[in-house]
Design a protein around this motif. Structure first.
Motif, PDB file in Angstrom:
ATOM      1  N   UNK A 133       0.828  -1.212   0.000  1.00  0.00           N
ATOM      2  CA  UNK A 133       0.000   0.000   0.000  1.00  0.00           C
ATOM      3  C   UNK A 133       0.860   1.259   0.000  1.00  0.00           C
ATOM      4  N   UNK A 134       1.949   1.226   0.760  1.00  0.00           N
ATOM      5  CA  UNK A 134       2.837   2.393   0.774  1.00  0.00           C
ATOM      6  C   UNK A 134       3.494   2.595  -0.590  1.00  0.00           C
ATOM      7  N   UNK A 135       3.895   1.496  -1.230  1.00  0.00           N
ATOM      8  CA  UNK A 135       4.519   1.597  -2.552  1.00  0.00           C
ATOM      9  C   UNK A 135       3.525   2.112  -3.582  1.00  0.00           C
ATOM     10  N   UNK A 136       2.293   1.575  -3.559  1.00  0.00           N
ATOM     11  CA  UNK A 136       1.281   2.032  -4.512  1.00  0.00           C
ATOM     12  C   UNK A 136       0.923   3.497  -4.280  1.00  0.00           C
ATOM     13  N   UNK A 137       0.866   3.902  -3.012  1.00  0.00           N
ATOM     14  CA  UNK A 137       0.552   5.303  -2.724  1.00  0.00           C
ATOM     15  C   UNK A 137       1.628   6.224  -3.287  1.00  0.00           C
ATOM     16  N   UNK A 138       2.885   5.813  -3.142  1.00  0.00           N
ATOM     17  CA  UNK A 138       3.981   6.633  -3.670  1.00  0.00           C
ATOM     18  C   UNK A 138       3.921   6.700  -5.199  1.00  0.00           C
ATOM     19  N   UNK A 139       3.677   5.559  -5.856  1.00  0.00           N
ATOM     20  CA  UNK A 139       3.600   5.537  -7.321  1.00  0.00           C
ATOM     21  C   UNK A 139       2.393   6.341  -7.806  1.00  0.00           C
TER      22      UNK A 139
ATOM     23  N   UNK B  91       0.987   8.925  -6.295  1.00  0.00           N
ATOM     24  CA  UNK B  91       1.213  10.355  -6.105  1.00  0.00           C
ATOM     25  C   UNK B  91       2.217  10.903  -7.114  1.00  0.00           C
ATOM     26  N   UNK B  92       3.203  10.110  -7.517  1.00  0.00           N
ATOM     27  CA  UNK B  92       4.259  10.611  -8.407  1.00  0.00           C
ATOM     28  C   UNK B  92       3.951  10.432  -9.893  1.00  0.00           C
ATOM     29  N   UNK B  93       3.269   9.329 -10.256  1.00  0.00           N
ATOM     30  CA  UNK B  93       3.126   8.998 -11.677  1.00  0.00           C
ATOM     31  C   UNK B  93       1.680   8.895 -12.157  1.00  0.00           C
ATOM     32  N   UNK B  94       0.784   8.387 -11.349  1.00  0.00           N
ATOM     33  CA  UNK B  94      -0.552   8.038 -11.837  1.00  0.00           C
ATOM     34  C   UNK B  94      -1.613   9.107 -11.623  1.00  0.00           C
ATOM     35  N   UNK B  95      -1.392  10.038 -10.684  1.00  0.00           N
ATOM     36  CA  UNK B  95      -2.455  11.002 -10.371  1.00  0.00           C
ATOM     37  C   UNK B  95      -2.794  11.866 -11.581  1.00  0.00           C
TER      38      UNK B  95
END
Length: 331
Positions: free
Chosen positions: A233-239, A241-245
């Protein structure tokens, strides 16, 4: 000067340790001078390589097989590479430190490497320690770098600790305080995690059944799964916020309902593919015909007067015979 003295002392200790370990490669040498011992261990030589191979064989019995294979190998550095790999497995050097294995680097570093290896030889740990007689101890005390500290210790007016010892002592205190703070934080984190797991276990009905929990679930596996889920979940949240939003906030693309373009493109690609296959077959047929023509011109296939001849020779013979017949007819 002090560095050379340390090298000689370390060479003497290594020589004594090899004698205590009954190394057959130092029997009969009877070295007395420290320079001779240093000359034995530091410069590249066949004797030094054999001593290092004996130490590696004493540490790892399986190294004997690797040594035999390296000796049979045609590669000149095969044995050195095997010793470097063993040093990497023992975390004493890297596999690429060939200069350390060959003896082409700093003498003090070579001696330290040999000393670390000798501490792993069975029955040689006590014999490889620092042994100092009275003369060596006095030389160490009255060396140029320790003389000011010795004078200050005899007549102390201030704190006799050197500056680097003070910094080391302060660093140790700071490190101990930091370690205590980290231990307190880790203990509180573990306590909160344990309470959260107990609350989760009370909410899960399937964990109350002892038969099912013993066969399928366990607190340790649940703890590992919860930790993995938290990391994912932490990894997906970081990805996100940085790439998918930025992509999630856009409108979905609109596609045309007309499929004729795709059908025409498919037909053109199919025709192009067919044409390429035809060209490939034509090229193969051309190569085959060229080979057959070469065979007709070079291989003997046609009989003439009891022997086979190639086509050009046969044609030449026919032309010659026809010319002879024509000359006879004219006569």
């Amino acid at each position: 000067m002090a560095g050379a003295l340390k090298e000689k002392e370390l060479a003497q200790q290594l020589y004594a340790a090899l004698q205590a370990a009954s190394c057959p490669l130092v029997d009969g040498l009877y070295l007395q001078e420290a320079d001779s011992m240093l000359q034995l261990f530091c410069p590249p030589s066949q004797h030094r390589t054999e001593i290092l191979a004996w130490i590696c064989s004493s540490i790892s019995p399986s190294f004997a097989n690797s040594k035999a294979m390296a000796m049979r190998s045609k590669e000149p550095d095969a044995l050195n590479k095997e010793m470097a790999m063993l040093g990497q497995e023992l975390m004493l050097c890297k596999a690429g430190d060939m200069d350390l294995i060959k003896g082409e680097t700093n003498p003090y570093r070579q001696l330290q490497f040999l000393e670390q290896l000798l501490t792993l030889v069975p029955g040689c740990k006590t014999s490889c320690g620092h042994k100092m007689d009275e003369e060596m101890l006095l030389n160490e005390l009255y060396s140029a770098e320790n003389l000011p500290h010795l004078t200050e210790m005899l007549n102390p007016t201030f704190d006799p600790w050197p500056a680097h010892m003070k910094a080391l002592h302060k660093g140790a205190k700071l490190y101990s305080k930091q370690t205590q703070n980290e231990a307190t934080d880790i203990a509180s984190l573990l306590q909160s995690t344990q309470s959260a797991l107990m609350e989760l276990q009370s909410e899960c009905e399937f964990l109350s059944n002892e038969a099912q929990s013993a066969a399928i679930f366990s607190p340790s596996s649940l703890r590992v799964a919860a930790g993995d889920l938290q990391q994912l979940m932490a990894t997906f949240s970081h990805v996100y916020e940085t790439d998918l939003r930025s992509y999630c906030s856009r409108d979905h693309p609109s596609f045309s309902s007309d499929s004729n373009v795709f059908q025409r493109v498919h037909q053109l690609l199919l025709a192009c593919n067919t044409e390429l296959e035809m060209l490939n077959e034509l090229s193969e047929a051309s190569v085959y015909m060229n080979e057959e023509v070469n065979k007709l011109q070079t291989e003997p296939r046609y009989w003439c007067r009891g022997e086979k001849r190639p086509l050009p020779d046969q044609l030449e013979a026919l032309i010659r015979r026809s010319k002879e017949l024509l000359t006879l007819l004219h006569i």
